[in-house]
Scaffold this motif. Structure first.
Motif, short mmCIF file in Angstrom:
data_model
loop_
_atom_site.label_atom_id
_atom_site.label_comp_id
_atom_site.label_asym_id
_atom_site.label_seq_id
_atom_site.Cartn_x
_atom_site.Cartn_y
_atom_site.Cartn_z
N THR A 58 36.62 -28.76 -45.19
CA THR A 58 35.84 -27.52 -45.16
C THR A 58 34.38 -27.81 -44.90
O THR A 58 33.72 -27.11 -44.11
CB THR A 58 36.00 -26.76 -46.49
N ASP A 116 36.37 -28.78 -52.09
CA ASP A 116 37.19 -29.73 -51.33
C ASP A 116 37.69 -30.84 -52.25
O ASP A 116 38.85 -31.27 -52.17
CB ASP A 116 36.40 -30.33 -50.16
N TRP A 119 40.48 -29.68 -54.46
CA TRP A 119 41.78 -29.66 -53.77
C TRP A 119 42.41 -31.05 -53.82
O TRP A 119 43.61 -31.19 -54.12
CB TRP A 119 41.60 -29.21 -52.33
N TRP A 169 34.51 -21.19 -48.84
CA TRP A 169 35.54 -22.24 -48.80
C TRP A 169 36.91 -21.65 -48.45
O TRP A 169 37.62 -22.17 -47.59
CB TRP A 169 35.59 -22.93 -50.16
N GLN A 170 37.26 -20.56 -49.12
CA GLN A 170 38.56 -19.94 -48.89
C GLN A 170 38.68 -19.40 -47.47
O GLN A 170 39.71 -19.59 -46.81
CB GLN A 170 38.79 -18.82 -49.90
N ARG A 173 39.14 -22.26 -45.01
CA ARG A 173 40.48 -22.83 -45.14
C ARG A 173 41.54 -21.93 -44.52
O ARG A 173 42.53 -22.42 -43.96
CB ARG A 173 40.80 -23.06 -46.62
N GLU A 174 41.35 -20.62 -44.66
CA GLU A 174 42.36 -19.67 -44.19
C GLU A 174 42.07 -19.13 -42.80
O GLU A 174 42.85 -18.34 -42.28
CB GLU A 174 42.47 -18.52 -45.19
#
Length: 260
Positions: A58, A116, A119, A169-170, A173-174
């Motif tokens: 990310t 990150d 995760w 971040w989300q 990622r998506e």
């Protein structure tokens, strides 16, 4: 020469700024003078940068590959790996970015880097049984007040006070547009691994405070008070349901035989 002496000296010499008492040993000086040794060292350095890029996707996506690899190269020099598993490499990168002058104009970047890292840690964490909601519902009010709930080993949570790091971040990622109805305010995230794959979701300030209290081994009653203090008016019932559904809490190691 002991094998450990050879291994430690070689490992230190392979780092760009490796320093080890064996660095001045004649055998190591002779080895480093070989033309192929620099190639080998550069290969190791590149592998560390590649690992860091893989572990912080990310951050890399937000700043671009050229910027990221330049920063990663400096981090590798300052913090070479200490674990043979390169997938675990990169602890401390968020802290490094906080003091990295080139990142001064991106104040949210360290918080994104922490996510990150969350995760990676969630992915690599040990397995453990999840707290069962039905078991919890059967406990008496007296038992509940003194119950100590531990976060699941794979649960990670983070709060950014000033920046919407979790949202950034989300969305990255998506694959969601970063500027889509983005409110520039602090937010939090919860990462868990209930079914073998890392999942993430937004988490309110009360949830962050509650999990912090659980991690500090506080009983349920003061942990709930800690959450209410952090976010007055928070719905603790809804919060508990969210944490249970997400798999953020671990089953007690020894259940009460009289109250299974």
């Amino acid at each position: 020469m002991q094998l450990s002496t050879f291994q430690d000296g070689l490992a230190a010499a392979l780092m760009p700024q490796g320093a080890h008492p064996a660095d001045t040993a004649p055998w190591l000086s002779a080895l480093r003078s070989q033309p192929g040794f620099a190639v080998y060292r550069n290969t190791v350095h590149k592998a560390c940068i590649n690992a860091l890029q893989a572990n912080y996707p990310t951050v890399c996506a937000l700043v671009g590959e050229e910027w990221f690899r330049a920063a990663a190269g400096l981090f590798v020099q300052a913090r070479p790996p200490t674990d043979g598993r390169l997938m675990a490499y990169g602890e401390g990168f968020a802290h490094f970015l906080q003091g990295f002058e080139a990142a001064a104009g991106l104040p949210y970047l360290p918080a994104v880097a922490r996510l990150d890292r969350c995760w990676t840690e969630s992915h690599l964490a040990a397995d453990a049984p999840l707290l069962d909601a039905a078991w919890l519902a059967r406990q008496s009010p007296e038992a509940l007040s003194g119950l100590r709930l531990a976060p699941h080993p794979a649960a990670r949570w983070a709060w950014s006070e000033e920046h919407p790091a979790s949202t950034l971040w989300q969305r990255q990622r998506e694959g969601t547009p970063l500027d889509a109805e983005l409110q520039w305010q602090g937010d939090g995230a919860l990462l868990t691994r209930p079914e073998g794959g890392v999942q993430w979701m937004p988490l309110a300030r009360a949830g962050i405070a509650f999990l912090d209290a659980c991690a500090a081994a506080l009983p349920l009653e003061p942990a709930a008070a800690h959450a209410q203090q952090a976010e007055p008016g928070a719905d603790l019932g809804a919060l508990m349901a969210q944490l249970l559904q997400a798999g953020a809490l671990c089953a007690p190691p020894h259940l009460d035989e009289d109250n299974p």
